[in-house]
Structures are given as structure tokens and as C-alpha cells.
Design a protein around this motif. Sequence first.
Motif, PDB file in Angstrom:
ATOM      1  N   TRP A 117       0.818  -1.206   0.000  1.00 17.65           N
ATOM      2  CA  TRP A 117       0.000   0.000   0.000  1.00 17.65           C
ATOM      3  C   TRP A 117       0.859   1.267   0.000  1.00 17.65           C
ATOM      4  O   TRP A 117       0.427   2.328  -0.469  1.00 17.65           O
ATOM      5  N   ARG A 118       2.092   1.182   0.485  1.00 21.81           N
ATOM      6  CA  ARG A 118       2.966   2.354   0.478  1.00 21.81           C
ATOM      7  C   ARG A 118       3.288   2.778  -0.957  1.00 21.81           C
ATOM      8  O   ARG A 118       3.341   3.978  -1.264  1.00 21.81           O
ATOM      9  N   THR A 119       3.493   1.790  -1.821  1.00 20.26           N
ATOM     10  CA  THR A 119       3.772   2.094  -3.223  1.00 20.26           C
ATOM     11  C   THR A 119       2.551   2.725  -3.887  1.00 20.26           C
ATOM     12  O   THR A 119       2.665   3.667  -4.689  1.00 20.26           O
ATOM     13  N   ILE A 120       1.351   2.219  -3.540  1.00 22.16           N
ATOM     14  CA  ILE A 120       0.119   2.775  -4.109  1.00 22.16           C
ATOM     15  C   ILE A 120      -0.085   4.219  -3.663  1.00 22.16           C
ATOM     16  O   ILE A 120      -0.435   5.096  -4.459  1.00 22.16           O
ATOM     17  N   ILE A 121       0.171   4.480  -2.373  1.00 18.51           N
ATOM     18  CA  ILE A 121       0.028   5.847  -1.871  1.00 18.51           C
ATOM     19  C   ILE A 121       1.015   6.778  -2.575  1.00 18.51           C
ATOM     20  O   ILE A 121       0.677   7.898  -2.989  1.00 18.51           O
ATOM     21  N   ALA A 122       2.270   6.294  -2.734  1.00 14.52           N
ATOM     22  CA  ALA A 122       3.272   7.135  -3.400  1.00 14.52           C
ATOM     23  C   ALA A 122       2.876   7.414  -4.847  1.00 14.52           C
ATOM     24  O   ALA A 122       3.000   8.561  -5.341  1.00 14.52           O
ATOM     25  N   ALA A 123       2.395   6.394  -5.554  1.00 16.32           N
ATOM     26  CA  ALA A 123       1.972   6.581  -6.948  1.00 16.32           C
ATOM     27  C   ALA A 123       0.784   7.543  -7.027  1.00 16.32           C
ATOM     28  O   ALA A 123       0.685   8.375  -7.941  1.00 16.32           O
ATOM     29  N   THR A 124      -0.143   7.424  -6.059  1.00 15.48           N
ATOM     30  CA  THR A 124      -1.313   8.305  -6.053  1.00 15.48           C
ATOM     31  C   THR A 124      -0.909   9.755  -5.809  1.00 15.48           C
ATOM     32  O   THR A 124      -1.390  10.681  -6.484  1.00 15.48           O
ATOM     33  N   VAL A 125      -0.029   9.958  -4.816  1.00 12.61           N
ATOM     34  CA  VAL A 125       0.438  11.323  -4.539  1.00 12.61           C
ATOM     35  C   VAL A 125       1.130  11.893  -5.762  1.00 12.61           C
ATOM     36  O   VAL A 125       0.948  13.080  -6.110  1.00 12.61           O
TER      37      VAL A 125
END
Length: 527
Positions: A117-125
Amino acid sequence: MIRRLLAAEAVHDGLLHPYRVRADRIMVGMNLFLLLVCMALAPVRSTYGSVAAVGLPTVALAWVLARTRPGQLLTRVFMGCAFMAFTGLIIHQSGGEIEGHFAAFGLIGVLLYYRDWRTIIAATVFIYLHHLVLGYAQTLGLPVYVFYDDRFWFRFVVHVAYFLPFIAMMAYLSVWLRREGYESMHVIALAQRIVQGNLVEEVAPSERSGGPDMPLVAAVQLMKNRLLDLLRVMPVAAAVVRIDTGTIVSVNEAWERSIGPLEARHESIGTSPIWADPDTWTTLMARIRVASEKLINKTEVMLRKNDGTPILCELSIILHEDVTPVMAILTVEDITLRRKAEETMQRLAFTDALTDLPNRPSLQIALDAALLAWQQQGTPGALIVLDLDGFKPVNDTHGHDAGDEVLRVVGARLRQVNRSADLPARLGGDEFCVVLHDCATLDDAAAIAQRIIDALARPIRLAGIDTQVSVGASAGVAHLSGGAQTVAHWLKQADEALYAAKHAGRNRVAVAPPAPSPAEPAHARSS
């Protein structure tokens, strides 16, 4: 709170590392694919410069990170952002008409590849910042084409609102996918540890999970605990050896009790001080590699405890070549006391307890062997039967303890007088006999018998009562050339000669008559 969340998530990174290393390689390939897509779209709006400025550096940096930092969080975050960078580039190349759907596809790819989920949050930001910065720049007249109309804030808020539930769902799913991936890798890691024999190694805190949400891990840990319990209660010392490194990876409590704890974790088996002979392990490995069942069962070896005490052991090894790395299970049973007991029973069964001379069973074996050697190979032999003279008065005057001491002295003198190949034995009471192996003639046997009588005639000092006594002996001699056909016949000939010596005045030697010559039949000699 965020720090605790990140720390808790980092606990899983170790086991999920193989997944993510593979995902890095896949994402480099996806970046190359997206670069090719962008190059194919470049002629539509003449976006060659954008492709060169964004696409080429992104692919190059993705390749470098995948090679130098595989599976690390920094690489994952960059790969997610790189996916979004290509998303933004394609949106720009298409005039802002496909931004939403393509970004969604990008997030799905990141989710499936990384389970983080950290990668998803970073991609979203990253994509939000892209829309915010470049979308606002579009309103200022820059031809970046983030949105397909000029209502910037409306479109930006719509996109944020549109993506928030989607992002929440992706993050939630990534947690569960991560758990499943972690459970799978944890099960594999635990199974490999069990196969490699690391049953007693302390479990790391991060590996103590396995509750209701991870039933497979709990089941494997339960199996490991049952195996460990079984290993602990085994009465036989056991060790697990890793063949490729030649190290002992586990021992049970019976091993530690009988031999001692490992001096160091993963001790080298080949150079371990447990071997009395340093070449033992090399010899065992050479034997087991040619064995059809890859098994050595109960071979005797001499080992040493940690304190240096030698112990005789029965050692068994089974080699497991169907696992990687190749493992061997070694069991050791200390048979030192058992062997001593067997030797004691053997000695009691074939040795006279008082004189420590061979007894009647030992004598029978020696007589059978001597007679067979005479009959099959012509090896000469003789038998001397002895009876002590004057022994009864010693018993009557000084008691049975004194008589036992006399018998022990007689036994010791018989061992001293006889040749090393001969066998002195006690028949019982005050009767003894000597089997003479390789004794050429009857005269030679008679001379040996006389030597024995002379030795026994020397005075005997009784230490218990501080007095001196004397006993003599009479001897009957029978040579195998006398025609004995059986052991019983041979003994009878010697007994008859002994009777003749007693009758002739004691303390002397008498011999059994030789067999009749073939040229002179027995009836002719008697006439």
C-alpha cells in the motif's frame, strides 16, 4: 502513528523480498513497453521532446534501481511513480482525453506486482501532484494537456474525488494480498527450515505470527513444534547435518546429555572434536555415497564427549539427497556400558570366577579346535590333566579362604609357565588342565607337564594368615598321536594317565600309551 504503521509494514518486507525482486524486473519491462507506446504516439502531436525528456530517463533510472537496489522500498516507490509518469506522458500525448482510465490501470498494475500500500500511496500522490501542477500550468497557457477543458479546479476536484474510493480499495486489497504473499513465503521459509533441520533455532519475533488470519503458517508452525517435541523426547542422540557446508545445524537434548552441547552454532562436522579419529566423517561419507539406500545402520565408532571422555557408540546415518541442500540425519547410541556388560557376561560365561582361568566351556572349545586341527591338518597337540596333591589338608587346617588363595596362586603359576599358544583351564575343585597346541611329541608334552609340577611345588605364602603352605600336583598326559577319535576319548586317556600318576606315588607325570603302530596290531602288542 504513521511511523508505527511504516514500522509494522516493514516487518513483512523480508519474506516478501523475492516477490518484489521479480516485480522490479517486470516493472522495468513495463517501463520499456510504455516507452515504446509513447514513441508510437509521438508523431500524433510531435511530442518527441517530451518522450526524450521524461521516458528515456525514467526507463534508465528504473533499470539502475532494479539492478542496484532490488526489492527495496525506494525502488518500489520509484517504479510506482514511473508508471504514473508514463501515465501523465500518455495523457499529454493524447490531449488529456484518457487520463482517468489509464491511471486506474496503472494503479492496478502496481498493486498486483508489489502488494504494497505504500507504493500505491506514493503513486497516487505523484499523479495528484502531476494533475495539480501541470493541470494548473495548462490554465496558464502551457500546452501540457492534463485536462480536456479549462475548468481546472472543477476537473481536479472531480479527479481527486473519483480516485479516493478507488485508492482506498486498492490499499485495502494490497494489505490482504500482502498477507497472502507473506503467508505463502513464510510457509515456504518454515518448510525449508524444517527440511534443513533447523528445528531448535530460535524463531524471530517477526515470524511468530500465524493466528486465524494465517492458518497455513499456524499449521506449519504446529507441525514444527510437534517435530521438535518428538526430537526432544527421542532417547537416542540425534543431529542434523547440512552436507554442502558440512555443519551440524541441530541437535536434540539427548545429544547434549550424552555428548555435550555444540561448541558453536553450525559447528563443522568434519573437524568436530567428537571424532576420536579425525578421518571418521570422511570415511562415513564415502561409505554412504555408495550405499544403495543411502543408509549406514549401527556401525561402531569411537566418539569423544565435550570433556574428552571416549565413548563407544553405535552410529546410524541416513542421507537425504532429494532435498536442497542435501541433509543427513545422524543418530548416536552410547554402548560403552552395554559393551562392558557384554564383555563381563562373556568373561563370566567362559572364565572361572576364582582363578580367572578359562572354565569348562572354554576348555571344550579349545579341545574341539585342537582335535579338528589334528584330524584335518595333522597339527599335533597334547592334553595335560592336573590334580593338586596336599590341597585337602590346607582346606581342613586353614579354612576355605586359604584354599581359595592357594587355587588363585596355582592359576597364576599356570599362566606363567605355559607357552602363549597353550590354554590353561580349571576343571573344578582342585583339578586343572592344559591344552598344548602344536606340541610335536608325547615326550615334549611330558617335559612341559614336569615343568608345571615343579612350578606348583614351590611354597605358597598365604597373605591372609601370614603362613606358608606347600602343595604338589600329579599330571596325566595324552598326545593326539595316541589315537583319540573324540574329545571325550582324549580326556579319558589323560584321566587314566593321571590316575596312574596318583597310584605311582603322586607329584609325578604319567603319560597315556601311544597308539599301536600299523605294522604292529594291538592284539600282537598285548600278547
